[in-house]
Motif scaffolding. Structure first.
Motif, PDB file in Angstrom:
ATOM      1  N   LEU A  93      34.520  53.588  63.044  1.00  0.00           N
ATOM      2  CA  LEU A  93      35.128  53.618  61.716  1.00  0.00           C
ATOM      3  C   LEU A  93      36.468  52.908  61.791  1.00  0.00           C
ATOM      4  O   LEU A  93      37.267  53.177  62.686  1.00  0.00           O
ATOM      5  CB  LEU A  93      35.321  55.066  61.265  1.00  0.00           C
ATOM      6  N   GLN A  94      36.717  51.987  60.843  1.00  0.00           N
ATOM      7  CA  GLN A  94      37.963  51.236  60.875  1.00  0.00           C
ATOM      8  C   GLN A  94      38.587  51.147  59.490  1.00  0.00           C
ATOM      9  O   GLN A  94      37.972  51.465  58.477  1.00  0.00           O
ATOM     10  CB  GLN A  94      37.726  49.832  61.441  1.00  0.00           C
ATOM     11  N   GLN A  95      39.808  50.717  59.476  1.00  0.00           N
ATOM     12  CA  GLN A  95      40.596  50.595  58.254  1.00  0.00           C
ATOM     13  C   GLN A  95      39.939  49.625  57.272  1.00  0.00           C
ATOM     14  O   GLN A  95      39.442  48.571  57.653  1.00  0.00           O
ATOM     15  CB  GLN A  95      41.998  50.095  58.622  1.00  0.00           C
ATOM     16  N   ASP A  96      39.946  50.005  56.003  1.00  0.00           N
ATOM     17  CA  ASP A  96      39.415  49.158  54.942  1.00  0.00           C
ATOM     18  C   ASP A  96      40.534  48.238  54.444  1.00  0.00           C
ATOM     19  O   ASP A  96      41.514  48.696  53.870  1.00  0.00           O
ATOM     20  CB  ASP A  96      38.883  50.018  53.801  1.00  0.00           C
ATOM     21  N   LEU A  97      40.376  46.946  54.660  1.00  0.00           N
ATOM     22  CA  LEU A  97      41.387  45.960  54.274  1.00  0.00           C
ATOM     23  C   LEU A  97      41.087  45.308  52.932  1.00  0.00           C
ATOM     24  O   LEU A  97      41.720  44.311  52.559  1.00  0.00           O
ATOM     25  CB  LEU A  97      41.508  44.886  55.354  1.00  0.00           C
ATOM     26  N   GLY A  98      40.124  45.841  52.201  1.00  0.00           N
ATOM     27  CA  GLY A  98      39.795  45.280  50.903  1.00  0.00           C
ATOM     28  C   GLY A  98      38.766  44.178  51.010  1.00  0.00           C
ATOM     29  O   GLY A  98      38.004  44.095  51.982  1.00  0.00           O
ATOM     30  N   THR A  99      38.772  43.271  50.048  1.00  0.00           N
ATOM     31  CA  THR A  99      37.712  42.265  49.965  1.00  0.00           C
ATOM     32  C   THR A  99      38.208  40.833  49.876  1.00  0.00           C
ATOM     33  O   THR A  99      37.413  39.903  49.797  1.00  0.00           O
ATOM     34  CB  THR A  99      36.834  42.540  48.725  1.00  0.00           C
ATOM     35  N   THR A 100      39.520  40.620  49.886  1.00  0.00           N
ATOM     36  CA  THR A 100      40.056  39.276  49.652  1.00  0.00           C
ATOM     37  C   THR A 100      40.454  38.597  50.952  1.00  0.00           C
ATOM     38  O   THR A 100      41.338  39.065  51.670  1.00  0.00           O
ATOM     39  CB  THR A 100      41.283  39.329  48.720  1.00  0.00           C
ATOM     40  N   THR A 101      39.795  37.480  51.255  1.00  0.00           N
ATOM     41  CA  THR A 101      40.179  36.672  52.406  1.00  0.00           C
ATOM     42  C   THR A 101      41.165  35.591  51.974  1.00  0.00           C
ATOM     43  O   THR A 101      41.289  35.274  50.782  1.00  0.00           O
ATOM     44  CB  THR A 101      38.951  35.997  53.047  1.00  0.00           C
ATOM     45  N   LEU A 102      41.823  35.006  52.942  1.00  0.00           N
ATOM     46  CA  LEU A 102      42.739  33.906  52.642  1.00  0.00           C
ATOM     47  C   LEU A 102      41.983  32.734  52.025  1.00  0.00           C
ATOM     48  O   LEU A 102      42.483  32.064  51.114  1.00  0.00           O
ATOM     49  CB  LEU A 102      43.471  33.477  53.918  1.00  0.00           C
ATOM     50  N   PHE A 103      40.779  32.492  52.491  1.00  0.00           N
ATOM     51  CA  PHE A 103      39.976  31.409  51.928  1.00  0.00           C
ATOM     52  C   PHE A 103      39.680  31.660  50.451  1.00  0.00           C
ATOM     53  O   PHE A 103      39.799  30.745  49.620  1.00  0.00           O
ATOM     54  CB  PHE A 103      38.674  31.250  52.707  1.00  0.00           C
ATOM     55  N   GLU A 104      39.300  32.884  50.124  1.00  0.00           N
ATOM     56  CA  GLU A 104      39.004  33.204  48.726  1.00  0.00           C
ATOM     57  C   GLU A 104      40.245  33.060  47.852  1.00  0.00           C
ATOM     58  O   GLU A 104      40.164  32.600  46.706  1.00  0.00           O
ATOM     59  CB  GLU A 104      38.444  34.622  48.636  1.00  0.00           C
ATOM     60  N   GLN A 105      41.395  33.444  48.382  1.00  0.00           N
ATOM     61  CA  GLN A 105      42.630  33.301  47.623  1.00  0.00           C
ATOM     62  C   GLN A 105      42.953  31.828  47.399  1.00  0.00           C
ATOM     63  O   GLN A 105      43.420  31.430  46.324  1.00  0.00           O
ATOM     64  CB  GLN A 105      43.779  33.986  48.361  1.00  0.00           C
ATOM     65  N   LEU A 106      42.715  31.009  48.408  1.00  0.00           N
ATOM     66  CA  LEU A 106      42.935  29.572  48.281  1.00  0.00           C
ATOM     67  C   LEU A 106      42.018  28.974  47.218  1.00  0.00           C
ATOM     68  O   LEU A 106      42.450  28.169  46.385  1.00  0.00           O
ATOM     69  CB  LEU A 106      42.703  28.885  49.624  1.00  0.00           C
TER      70      LEU A 106
END
Length: 496
Positions: A93-106
């Motif tokens: 189980l690991q931390q949820d960092l959401g769904t937005t990658t740097l590529f998607e933001q670009l």
């Protein structure tokens, strides 16, 4: 027969890890889209907490991930926190960092100052990975390979040769090319210093969370030249970063090194080696696109070939003396011409394009929908050869519009492979119709009851065509009024 190849106990194990950490059970467990690996990801959540559960049968790979996660967090490098792991170390189980990658933001915002700021943060964090964590890294913990050496470099170059160059039917001296590749591999294999190399450092592996950048998918870390990772990020084919950004980010990296007490080095030498590893990375990526796209017929990788070739053209223009081998240089010039780029370019609909695509889902019990167009052309795809979600109680009263059914089809069936072939075939007609000014194309997907497989496939094709070509697509689910949506319905479930 079970619904999933992953044991049901896996879900129970992940939910138990969630409860142990947050002191409260999850109310929802959602299977996330499948990546290129064999790992399976789930988002577990309740009214207060969320986390990502991971299942991976490769314990050695998991151990590498755990080791580097601990090492990176020790040195304040932002990676997801591991909350807990199972006894067999196959679930964690690991931390949820959401769904937005740097590529998607670009892709969403374009080349803005804010996006550039995220890239600068990423390049500084990369330096910490390489020079701070790298100082004490135990490379015996690397699960695949522990060093990017002469053999690994040659492997990347051959990957390009076999899976892209050789498929283009361009004449060249194969013996001489191999000899030149070997010389180049020997030269770069002697480069020093070697630090901790990320190996696949690109914007899709960088998450944006609470205004900061976080790294994921670093299981491939090994000892290697730091320039390779910089090249991977700055020359990512689909990102197409402006030259001014590339220079800014390379300068950011170099100027940050004294802050982390990296050993002093000759900047001219560092930049020269960087340029050489830019080429190695570009060719490795192109080989991957050739293998996944040209041989495995995956549309996403085929669409990436043109920008990858554009990258090589740009590189050759900036570096007239690289590679410093005549046959190698000549081959790269041949494969990166505007004509070659055009061969792999995607035709986009213009503002004046008249083409409209009608996509149907249907039940073979009720027959194939009649084409209402004037030319009577199009495609009909039979989905009945794929495992049917309607055979299982968990999906019987759902449809191809519902996420659980979508995840089942993506993970437990050959639907992704089926759709790759459908995409390739339909793309042939779409591109021809756009070029010739045609106004209509019909595509239909059928299954037994017209509720699960065909509905999902129709939706996915529509999304694909809208994204790739920017054309008008209309979807009609012809059997929608007869869908089995409750146990009280009179309609029989799909049986095949």
């Amino acid at each position: 027969m079970t619904v999933s190849r992953i044991p049901e106990q896996t879900i129970a194990t992940l939910e138990k890890l969630f409860e142990d950490h947050f002191k409260k059970k999850p109310s929802k467990t959602e299977l996330l889209p499948v990546s290129g690996s064999d790992r399976r990801y789930y988002r577990l959540s309740n009214d207060k907490h969320t986390a990502i559960g991971t299942y991976n049968a490769n314990v050695t790979e998991n151990n590498t991930f755990f080791y580097f996660t601990e090492l990176f967090r020790k040195h304040e490098i932002r990676v997801p926190e591991v909350y807990g792991l199972s006894r067999d170390r196959k679930c964690y189980l690991q931390q949820d960092l959401g769904t937005t990658t740097l590529f998607e933001q670009l892709m969403k915002d374009g080349y803005t100052d804010e996006v550039l700021g995220y890239y600068r943060k990423s390049i500084e964090q990369l330096a910490r990975v390489q020079w701070v964590a790298g100082r004490e890294a135990d490379y015996r913990q690397c699960f695949a390979s522990n060093q990017f050496n002469e053999k690994a470099i040659m492997s990347d170059l051959l990957y390009f040769k076999y899976y892209f160059a050789d498929l283009q039917q361009i004449p060249y001296d194969r013996i001489l090319l191999i000899s030149e590749m070997e010389e180049m591999s020997k030269e770069l294999g002697r480069v020093q210093p070697l630090m901790l190399m990320y190996r696949d450092f690109q914007s899709r592996n960088i998450m944006l969370h609470n205004g900061e950048v976080y790294f994921i998918d670093y299981q491939g870390c090994m000892q290697g030249p730091p320039q390779y990772d910089i090249a991977s990020l700055l020359w990512q084919a689909r990102a197409q970063l402006p030259d001014a950004w590339k220079e800014d980010l390379l300068n950011t990296y170099i100027s940050y090194l004294p802050e982390i007490h990296a050993p002093r080095m000759e900047e001219i030498h560092f930049r020269r080696v960087y340029s050489q590893f830019v080429l190695v990375r570009l060719l490795q990526v192109l080989g991957s696109y050739g293998f996944r796209g040209l041989l495995q017929h995956k549309p996403h990788f085929i669409s990436s070939i043109a920008p990858a070739l554009k990258n090589i053209e740009s590189f050759l223009a900036i570096h007239p003396h690289l590679p410093a081998y005549s046959e190698f240089r000549g081959l790269l010039e041949k494969i990166s011409t505007p004509e070659m780029q055009q061969r792999f370019s995607t035709t986009k609909a213009s503002e004046n394009s008249k083409l409209q695509v009608q996509v149907y889902s249907f039940s073979y019990k009720n027959g194939i929908p009649k084409d209402k167009g004037t030319h009577g052309g199009g495609y009909v795809f039979d989905c009945r050869g794929l495992l049917n979600p309607g055979r299982y109680a968990a999906y019987k009263y759902l449809t191809g519009n519902d996420e659980p059914v979508a995840r089942f089809l993506e993970v437990e069936t050959r639907m992704p492979e089926f759709l790759d072939h459908a995409y390739s075939l339909v793309s042939l007609n779409v591109e021809d119709y756009l070029a010739r000014g045609f106004d209509q194309l019909t595509v239909a997907f059928g299954c037994t009851g017209g509720q699960h497989r065909s509905v999902y496939a129709a939706n996915k094709l529509a999304d694909f065509l809208k994204t790739k070509y920017g054309i008008a697509v209309n979807v009609t689910h012809t059997n929608e009024k007869k869908w089995l949506l409750s146990a009280d319905a009179n309609t029989e479930a799909e049986s095949q």
